[in-house]
Design an enzyme around this catalytic site. Structure first.
Site, mmCIF file in Angstrom:
data_model
loop_
_atom_site.group_PDB
_atom_site.id
_atom_site.type_symbol
_atom_site.label_atom_id
_atom_site.label_comp_id
_atom_site.label_asym_id
_atom_site.label_seq_id
_atom_site.Cartn_x
_atom_site.Cartn_y
_atom_site.Cartn_z
ATOM 1 N N LYS A 127 12.339 -43.731 48.777
ATOM 2 C CA LYS A 127 10.911 -43.770 49.101
ATOM 3 C C LYS A 127 10.662 -44.951 50.033
ATOM 4 C CE LYS A 127 6.825 -42.921 46.234
ATOM 5 N NZ LYS A 127 6.254 -43.232 44.918
ATOM 6 N N VAL A 128 10.000 -44.660 51.147
ATOM 7 C CA VAL A 128 9.696 -45.725 52.113
ATOM 8 C C VAL A 128 8.200 -45.707 52.426
ATOM 9 C CG1 VAL A 128 11.998 -45.585 53.205
ATOM 10 C CG2 VAL A 128 10.107 -44.248 54.149
#
Ligand code: G3P
Length: 217
Positions: free
Chosen positions: A83-84
């Site tokens: 997740k960014v």
């Protein structure tokens, strides 16, 4: 629509996985802090319970360090989804990771243009935060409608993962719009099962069945 649970607590994940209706898990740094658990350890445990994507978020803000963190996180299990955040560095990281075949969830999306950028960066999932959008005087579901329209216009494969879900109406509206996935706290998922007429109906059937004096087993 796929159902993900938004938590880093093991017991609720186990309980929902046992229903056979759970398709994945999302976590974030706040949920990890709330669990009081070691990030790597709890993520590994979640990946063993659920076969689907398990989002684990990087905490660096620059591309180079995000890549180093992702390298460690993706070794935890094959179903880890990195997740960014929706920033220039986050999307550079997204492009690099998806190019290598790693799943990426782009988080903290609050506009349709941001979602367009994430799709162009090859994101596996885009996470628009509907609850936080509502909190700030916008309509989170308008955002989902806009993203659906844009993704369909261009046949983007990025899945719309409705996040920051606060109640069952969010789930219903997301499903009507055609969102691909929703992630919600365990309580909201449990609330989906409930209806006062279902409970009342069971009560009535049980009372009448008792009067027959019969048993199936
Ligand atoms: O999936 C995103 C979620 O964890 C944020 O939810 O309720 O903190 O806005 P909330």
């Amino acid at each position: 629509m796929k159902f993900f649970v938004d938590t880093a607590e093991i017991e609720p994940i186990r309980e929902l996985a046992a229903t056979g209706l759970l398709d994945g898990v999302t976590t974030n740094p706040s949920l990890i802090a709330k669990s009081g658990r070691d990030f790597m350890e709890v993520t590994r445990e979640i990946c063993e319970i659920v076969d689907g994507p398990v989002s684990a978020e990087v905490v660096a803000l620059d591309h180079a360090t995000m890549m180093k963190e992702a390298e460690i996180l993706r070794k935890i299990a094959d179903n880890v989804c990195i997740k960014v955040p929706l920033t220039v560095d986050g999307l550079k990281t997204c492009k690099a990771l998806t190019g290598e075949g790693t799943m990426v969830n782009v988080t903290l999306c609050f506009s349709a243009n941001q979602a367009l950028l994430a799709a162009k960066a090859g994101a596996s999932f885009i996470s628009p935060f509907v609850g936080r959008h509502d909190d700030n005087g916008f309509d989170g579901m308008d955002l989902i409608e806009d993203i659906r329209l844009i993704y369909d216009n261009y046949d983007f494969a990025t899945e719309i993962l409705v996040a920051s879900v606060r109640h069952t109406m969010h789930v219903l509206q997301a499903a009507k719009i055609g969102a691909d996935v929703m992630t919600a706290p365990p309580k909201v998922i449990h609330d989906l099962f409930k209806h006062v007429l279902t409970e009342k109906g069971i009560e009535g059937f049980m009372a009448d069945w008792a009067k027959t004096g019969q048993s199936i087993l």
